[in-house]
Scaffold this motif. Sequence first.
Motif, PDB file in Angstrom:
ATOM      1  N   ARG A  18       1.014   4.149  -2.784  1.00  0.00           N
ATOM      2  CA  ARG A  18       0.812   5.593  -2.529  1.00  0.00           C
ATOM      3  C   ARG A  18       1.916   6.398  -3.191  1.00  0.00           C
ATOM      4  O   ARG A  18       1.666   7.438  -3.812  1.00  0.00           O
ATOM      5  CB  ARG A  18       0.852   5.875  -1.030  1.00  0.00           C
ATOM      6  N   ILE A  19       3.163   5.936  -3.017  1.00  0.00           N
ATOM      7  CA  ILE A  19       4.301   6.675  -3.589  1.00  0.00           C
ATOM      8  C   ILE A  19       4.234   6.624  -5.118  1.00  0.00           C
ATOM      9  O   ILE A  19       4.492   7.625  -5.792  1.00  0.00           O
ATOM     10  CB  ILE A  19       5.636   6.088  -3.077  1.00  0.00           C
ATOM     11  N   ALA A  20       3.845   5.491  -5.674  1.00  0.00           N
ATOM     12  CA  ALA A  20       3.727   5.378  -7.140  1.00  0.00           C
ATOM     13  C   ALA A  20       2.659   6.336  -7.666  1.00  0.00           C
ATOM     14  O   ALA A  20       2.838   6.962  -8.719  1.00  0.00           O
ATOM     15  CB  ALA A  20       3.387   3.938  -7.526  1.00  0.00           C
ATOM     16  N   TYR A  28       7.146   8.782   5.459  1.00  0.00           N
ATOM     17  CA  TYR A  28       7.318   7.392   5.904  1.00  0.00           C
ATOM     18  C   TYR A  28       8.665   7.169   6.609  1.00  0.00           C
ATOM     19  O   TYR A  28       9.601   6.618   6.019  1.00  0.00           O
ATOM     20  CB  TYR A  28       7.210   6.446   4.707  1.00  0.00           C
ATOM     21  N   PRO A  29       8.752   7.559   7.868  1.00  0.00           N
ATOM     22  CA  PRO A  29      10.047   7.448   8.564  1.00  0.00           C
ATOM     23  C   PRO A  29      10.579   6.022   8.614  1.00  0.00           C
ATOM     24  O   PRO A  29      11.790   5.816   8.601  1.00  0.00           O
ATOM     25  CB  PRO A  29       9.753   7.972   9.974  1.00  0.00           C
ATOM     26  N   ASN A  30       9.701   5.032   8.667  1.00  0.00           N
ATOM     27  CA  ASN A  30      10.173   3.655   8.858  1.00  0.00           C
ATOM     28  C   ASN A  30      10.185   2.820   7.584  1.00  0.00           C
ATOM     29  O   ASN A  30      10.240   1.593   7.642  1.00  0.00           O
ATOM     30  CB  ASN A  30       9.322   2.957   9.927  1.00  0.00           C
ATOM     31  N   VAL A  31      10.098   3.497   6.467  1.00  0.00           N
ATOM     32  CA  VAL A  31      10.069   2.761   5.198  1.00  0.00           C
ATOM     33  C   VAL A  31      11.401   2.931   4.464  1.00  0.00           C
ATOM     34  O   VAL A  31      11.888   4.040   4.305  1.00  0.00           O
ATOM     35  CB  VAL A  31       8.897   3.253   4.312  1.00  0.00           C
ATOM     36  N   ARG A  77       0.832  -1.214   0.000  1.00  0.00           N
ATOM     37  CA  ARG A  77       0.000   0.000   0.000  1.00  0.00           C
ATOM     38  C   ARG A  77       0.860   1.254   0.000  1.00  0.00           C
ATOM     39  O   ARG A  77       0.569   2.232  -0.691  1.00  0.00           O
ATOM     40  CB  ARG A  77      -0.876   0.042   1.262  1.00  0.00           C
ATOM     41  N   VAL A  78       1.928   1.226   0.800  1.00  0.00           N
ATOM     42  CA  VAL A  78       2.832   2.389   0.840  1.00  0.00           C
ATOM     43  C   VAL A  78       3.488   2.573  -0.525  1.00  0.00           C
ATOM     44  O   VAL A  78       3.549   3.689  -1.058  1.00  0.00           O
ATOM     45  CB  VAL A  78       3.900   2.214   1.947  1.00  0.00           C
TER      46      VAL A  78
END
Lengths: 381, 381
Positions: A152-154, A190-193, A148-149
Amino acid sequence: MQARLTDDGIDVVVCFKPEHSFYITGFSPIIYSQPMIAILTPNHEPIMLVHALRDEHSRSSSWVRDIRLFGAWGDKKTAGADWQTALTSILHELGVADKKIGVEEEFISITCRRQLEDMLPKAEFVDVSQLIERCRLTKDPDEVLHARVAARIADVGMEAAIAALREGGTERDVCVTAMHEMNKFWAGRYPNVEVCDFGSFEGGVHNGLWVWALSGPRTFLNCDNPTQRRPLRGETVSLLSWTVANGMHAEIERTVAIGPLPDVSKRALDIILEIREEVDELMKPGTPWRDLFEKTRERLESLGYGTHTPGRIGHSIGLGAHERASIDAKSRLVLEPGMIVTLEPHIRIPSVCQTQISDTVLITDTGREYLTIATGGYIEI
Amino acid sequence: MQARLTDDGIDVVVCFKPEHSFYITGFSPIIYSQPMIAILTPNHEPIMLVHALRDEHSRSSSWVRDIRLFGAWGDKKTAGADWQTALTSILHELGVADKKIGVEEEFISITCRRQLEDMLPKAEFVDVSQLIERCRLTKDPDEVLHARVAARIADVGMEAAIAALREGGTERDVCVTAMHEMNKFWAGRYPNVEVCDFGSFEGGVHNGLWVWALSGPRTFLNCDNPTQRRPLRGETVSLLSWTVANGMHAEIERTVAIGPLPDVSKRALDIILEIREEVDELMKPGTPWRDLFEKTRERLESLGYGTHTPGRIGHSIGLGAHERASIDAKSRLVLEPGMIVTLEPHIRIPSVCQTQISDTVLITDTGREYLTIATGGYIEI
C-alpha cells in the motif's frame, strides 16, 4: 523451521544474520553494532540473546519471551560480559553444546566461526543457510499482512512520483516529493507498523521508504541516486518505489513515457506489457519458476529481442528486498501458496531503451494476487 | 593503505565489504546482491570487479579506471561467468595468485573463504580487517569535505526537528517533517552529492537521511522507529539526526526538554553539558582516546553517577555511522589530525532519565572543529 531441524537431525540453530534473527524473533535492534543472536531448537521456544542496552527495546518489540542479555549496562544482570560467554552458557544449559549446531556459513565471518569453534570444541557445525532461506520462501499470514501494508505504501509512493513527474519535476523533485507522501501516509495510517530496514553492521536503516527515479540515458544505470536532471520529451523515466513494513518488503516499478516515444522504445514497452500478461497466466501454484522465465525468453526471441533477454525476470521478496531465489533458467522451485515474488521481465537494448516494470505478487491457493496495484499499463505524460 | 601493505609484506588485498570496497574505489552499487570486489596491490592502481549490469553505473561513479566485469548481461564482454572465475584470472594476471593475499576475515563468510581457497590453492591468506580499519580512521581532505556536507544536512534536520517539536508534533510528525526538510535541502543544494548508504546483501539503502525521535519513557529504548506518541510536559525527547554524503556519515543528537523538567532530569542534563565542555578541552592531537573516557568517568563518579557510567562516550565515524573504534577505557588510540569522532557522554538513570547529546567532531592540526553546529546547550521548549 523446527520441523525441518528435526528432519535434518539438527539440535540447535544459532542465527546472526539480521534477516534471520528477525525471522525467528520478530525483533530488529535497528543498529547491529552488537550482535543480535536468535537460538532455536526443535522443541524449545526461541531464545534471543541481545546486548544489555537493547533490553527494553527487545522486550517491547519481540514475541520471544526468553530474552537473555550480555555485556555491561548500568546495573543490568547479564549472562556474560560478552556474547561468546553468554551463548556458551545458554547452549550448555540447553544440553546442545556438544551436539549438531546449525550456523549460517553463507553469512557468518571467518572470525565468528573461529570463535564458535573455540567456545564449543565438541560441537559439530553444519550449514543451515539454505534451510532457513527455504523456510522464508513461503510466507505466513502475518508476513502477508505486513507485505500488504508495504505494498500500500509503495503504491502511494508510485502515484505521487507519477504526479510529480507530470508537474515537470527533476529526478530529485520526484523522489523527495514521493518519499514525503509515503512517509506521511505511513505516519498517519499505520500506528503499529515500523519501517526500519536491515542495515550493515556499521549502520542502521531507520526509514526504508524509498522512491528512485532514473531518466533518459540514466535508465541504463539500473540504480543510482537521483540527480537534478529534468527528463526530456521522448525519453522514458524508470520509477522505483521500495518499501518495508514490520520487516516485510514490497516493490513497484514503472516506466513512464514523457510525451510520445520513438517507435523503438514504444514497441519495447508494448511487448513487455504483453509478455507480462502471458507470464501472468502462469502465476499459480504448481508452475515451475523456470517456466515463467522460459515463457519470457521464448517470446523475446520470437520477437527478435533474443540478445536482450535478462538473466532473471523476478525474485523472491519478503524480509529481504532481494531474497536469494531468482525466477531464472536454473530455478528448481515450484510456485506455492504464500510465496511472494516480483514479476519484472525487462527489455534492455543498450544505448536505446530499457524497460523497468515490476510488481509484488502473492501466490494464492488458486492463482495470484497483485499486492502492488498502482497505475500500470502504458503510462504517458 | 598501499604503504601498509608493503610494510606487512601483503601482495594483494581483495575486499568484499561494502564500506571497504567503496573506500578503495569510491563506488557504491547501492544494491549488493552481486558482490562488488576491490583489488589493491602495493604498486598498481586499484582494480574493481563488478557484475556486468553495473558497468555503466561504476564507470560513471568511480575514480578507478581499471574496471573488470563478470556475469552475463546482454552483449557485454566479461572476464568470467561468475566472480570466482574473473577474480582468479585477475590475480593470475597480477602474478599474485600464489602469494600473500589479504582478506577481511571479520567480514567474509565461511562459504566465501572456502571458495577463495578452492580458487587459489597456493595462496596464503591473511586477515586485513584491522589494517583497513586503521587506514579508515584518519580521513583525507576529500572525506572531510563530504563529512562537512553530511554535517550540514544533519544540522538542517536537527533544527527542523526542534521546530516541529515546538509545534507540538508527535514523534512521527517530528521525524517526517525533519527528514523532508533534509531531503529538500540536499536536493537543491548539493548536485554532486549522493545520499545512499551501505545496506545488507539483501537490500540497498537508497536514502540515508534520517531523523529519529524518542519521547518520555521511550528514550530508554536508545533507538526505535517513531510512534504516534506526543511528548508530555516535563518529559525529555531524544532527537537523533543521522546523514550520509558521498559515503561519509555525520550524526547530531540532542535532548530537548518539554517545559520545565523535574530536578533530577535537569541536573543530569546540566552535568552532562558541563562534562562535555571539560572533555572538549582534551579534544586535540596527542590526547589518548582513553583519557576522554576517563575524564567522563571521573566526573560522573565524583558527582554520584558512578553506577550510570556508559561503556563508551563516542566512536569513530566516517564510511560507517559506527566505525569500530570506541572512545572507551580499553582504547589504545591517540587523537590525530583527520580523525572524526562522535562526542557523546551520557547519563542513563534507569526509569528516571537519559541524556542523548552527540556531535560529529573533526580533529584538526591544533585542536578540534565541530562539524555539526546546530542549536546546542540546554534546550527547553
